[in-house]
Design a protein around this motif. Structure first.
Motif, mmCIF file in Angstrom:
data_model
loop_
_atom_site.group_PDB
_atom_site.id
_atom_site.type_symbol
_atom_site.label_atom_id
_atom_site.label_comp_id
_atom_site.label_asym_id
_atom_site.label_seq_id
_atom_site.Cartn_x
_atom_site.Cartn_y
_atom_site.Cartn_z
ATOM 1 N N TYR A 1 -1.529 -11.275 2.296
ATOM 2 C CA TYR A 1 -1.574 -11.187 3.760
ATOM 3 C C TYR A 1 -1.983 -12.496 4.423
ATOM 4 N N ALA B 1 -4.564 2.110 1.021
ATOM 5 C CA ALA B 1 -5.069 1.999 -0.362
ATOM 6 C C ALA B 1 -6.036 3.139 -0.668
ATOM 7 N N GLU C 1 0.799 -1.201 0.000
ATOM 8 C CA GLU C 1 0.000 0.000 0.000
ATOM 9 C C GLU C 1 0.832 1.251 0.000
ATOM 10 N N GLN D 1 -16.415 -10.662 7.736
ATOM 11 C CA GLN D 1 -16.056 -12.079 7.847
ATOM 12 C C GLN D 1 -14.572 -12.260 7.564
ATOM 13 N N GLY E 1 -11.930 -8.887 0.587
ATOM 14 C CA GLY E 1 -10.980 -7.905 1.146
ATOM 15 C C GLY E 1 -11.180 -6.575 0.453
ATOM 16 N N CYS F 1 -5.916 -1.085 4.433
ATOM 17 C CA CYS F 1 -7.121 -0.612 3.754
ATOM 18 C C CYS F 1 -7.108 0.916 3.651
ATOM 19 N N GLU G 1 -7.806 -7.699 -4.474
ATOM 20 C CA GLU G 1 -6.862 -6.641 -4.859
ATOM 21 C C GLU G 1 -5.982 -6.365 -3.645
ATOM 22 N N VAL H 1 -4.730 -8.578 -1.354
ATOM 23 C CA VAL H 1 -5.353 -9.260 -0.212
ATOM 24 C C VAL H 1 -4.672 -10.613 0.073
HETATM 25 C C1 LIG Z 1 -4.523 -3.545 0.953
HETATM 26 S S1 LIG Z 1 -6.173 -3.522 1.449
HETATM 27 C C2 LIG Z 1 -6.978 -3.489 -0.130
HETATM 28 C C3 LIG Z 1 -8.392 -3.017 -0.084
HETATM 29 C C4 LIG Z 1 -9.089 -3.027 -1.445
HETATM 30 N N1 LIG Z 1 -9.081 -4.358 -2.008
HETATM 31 C C5 LIG Z 1 -8.411 -2.047 -2.360
HETATM 32 O O1 LIG Z 1 -7.634 -2.490 -3.213
HETATM 33 O O2 LIG Z 1 -8.659 -0.843 -2.252
HETATM 34 C C6 LIG Z 1 -6.367 -5.207 1.978
HETATM 35 C C7 LIG Z 1 -7.748 -5.498 2.507
HETATM 36 O O3 LIG Z 1 -7.885 -6.902 2.710
HETATM 37 C C8 LIG Z 1 -8.529 -7.110 3.942
HETATM 38 N N2 LIG Z 1 -8.157 -8.436 4.447
HETATM 39 C C9 LIG Z 1 -6.909 -8.985 4.472
HETATM 40 N N3 LIG Z 1 -6.949 -10.206 5.058
HETATM 41 C C10 LIG Z 1 -8.245 -10.436 5.368
HETATM 42 C C11 LIG Z 1 -8.920 -11.525 5.995
HETATM 43 N N4 LIG Z 1 -8.269 -12.594 6.428
HETATM 44 N N5 LIG Z 1 -10.251 -11.427 6.170
HETATM 45 C C12 LIG Z 1 -10.943 -10.322 5.772
HETATM 46 N N6 LIG Z 1 -10.349 -9.271 5.152
HETATM 47 C C13 LIG Z 1 -9.019 -9.326 4.969
HETATM 48 C C14 LIG Z 1 -8.002 -5.991 4.833
HETATM 49 O O4 LIG Z 1 -8.808 -5.763 5.972
HETATM 50 C C15 LIG Z 1 -8.003 -4.815 3.859
HETATM 51 O O5 LIG Z 1 -9.216 -4.133 3.829
#
Ligand SMILES: C[S@@+](CC[C@H](N)C(=O)[O-])C[C@H]1O[C@@H](n2cnc3c(N)ncnc32)[C@H](O)[C@@H]1O
Length: 337
Positions: free
Chosen positions: A200, A30, A3, A167, A95, A27, A195, A197
């Motif tokens: 992680y 981003a 990010e 979730q 995500g 989040c 995107e 996600v």
């Molecule tokens: C880098 S941000 C990207 C947000 C969005 N996809 C964007 O591109 O604008 C990663 C997102 O994935 C979510 N995320 C990562 N691991 C997750 C999980 N195990 N369960 C739910 N959400 C998850 C984070 O909370 C975050 O909102």
């Protein structure tokens, strides 16, 4: 993008919960970067202003161009799928964070039958609060909802065309069960989007998340945007910057090469998979538009942009048992225009 590959330190301690909190904080990174690029006119998004304030610090031109390529690439692939299925489909944004895709699709008359988003409950709670309190956001949901009451509880929202579900994505059985409870139709062509996600979660967790849709839907596409080529020096610096914020890239092993990115789809039930690094994508986007955004800000170090874009990729996998032609979706193909 990671990010913010040039991110500065935040101090966190090291529990699991803290690690999840660090992931959730990506989040905001981003959203802030997207809002900044929108304010510089890289693309239009009249809704992002409701999700974050204009950042105080400016972002470097290469970061803005990187976000431009990311947003255009995801939109082009997603729109091509929606067009191939004549909107008779579902989209599941996994995500999704504070993404504004639902509003763009509505304004462009391209809403799928239902648009789902999933994120951690804490993020979903914030998003629902913003939707409830900002009428330019809520109006689009009300306009696409036929019955009187919307279902909203603390960490989920359900309307006819848009559901947001709090979730953990690592719990796949519960995820599928909850999507079904919110109206997922396993017979409809379905697009899944991650995107920034999957990186992680561990390779086993992301493999599980990739695998279930390939067995549940007969027509489906999965778009994944994230890091690649992470074994070189530039990749190591990206990892270290995130580690300093207690944000570990648990899935980095799959981000070694374009091949490892593609392989995980082919090993998990998908018939076909394509992958491009973002430098190649940037050079394949409509060049008149690219030329236009290149006039917005002077970029001194072209090599830095190149290095950055070579460390991200977009991968799209398909399964097309009913012959919608989605396996033909490619950058530069006629579907894109
Ligand atoms: C880098 S941000 C990207 C947000 C969005 N996809 C964007 O591109 O604008 C990663 C997102 O994935 C979510 N995320 C990562 N691991 C997750 C999980 N195990 N369960 C739910 N959400 C998850 C984070 O909370 C975050 O909102």
């Amino acid at each position: 993008m990671n990010e913010n590959p040039m991110a500065t330190n935040h101090s966190f301690t090291g529990s699991d919960d803290t690690a999840d909190e660090a992931v959730r904080s990506t989040c905001d990174d981003a959203t802030i970067c997207k809002r900044f690029a929108v304010s510089k006119k890289y693309w239009k998004d009249p809704y992002i202003q409701y999700f974050t304030k204009q950042p105080n610090e400016s972002k470097a031109p290469e970061i803005n161009r990187g976000y431009y390529a990311r947003v255009m690439a995801v939109n082009l692939l997603l729109d091509a799928f929606i067009k191939k299925t004549n909107c008779n489909c579902q989209v599941i944004n996994l995500g999704a964070g504070l993404d504004t895709m639902f509003w763009r699709l509505k304004d462009q008359n391209m809403l799928p039958i239902k648009y789902f988003e999933v994120d951690f409950p804490a993020i979903v709670m914030r998003k629902i609060h913003l939707i409830k309190t900002k009428s330019p956001l809520s109006i689009s949901i009300i306009e696409t909802h036929s019955s009187s009451g919307l279902l909203i509880d603390g960490c989920s929202m359900d309307s006819d065309r848009y559901a947001i579900i709090g979730q953990d994505l690592r719990d796949h059985p519960t995820l599928l069960e909850r999507l079904k409870r919110f109206g997922l139709d396993t017979k409809l062509p379905t697009l899944l989007l991650t995107e920034c996600v999957l990186v992680y979660m561990t390779p086993e967790q992301s493999a599980g998340l990739i695998k279930w849709p390939s067995s549940v839907f007969s027509t489906s596409m999965f778009i994944n945007y994230e890091q690649v080529n992470m074994t070189d020096r530039f990749g190591q610096v990206m990892i270290e910057n995130l580690q300093r914020r207690q944000c570990s890239l648990a899935g980095v092993d799959v981000c070694q090469t374009l091949e490892t990115q593609k392989e995980r789809f082919l090993l998990n039930g998908w018939d076909n998979a394509n992958v491009l690094d973002m430098m190649t994508v940037y050079n394949s986007l409509p060049q008149a538009d690219v030329h236009g955004i290149e006039q917005l800000e002077f970029l001194d170090e072209k090599e830095l942009l190149q290095q950055l874009l070579q460390h991200y990729c977009i991968c799209w996998a398909t399964k097309d048992s009913e012959d919608y032609g989605i396996a033909d979706i490619m950058f530069g193909a006629s579907d894109f225009h």
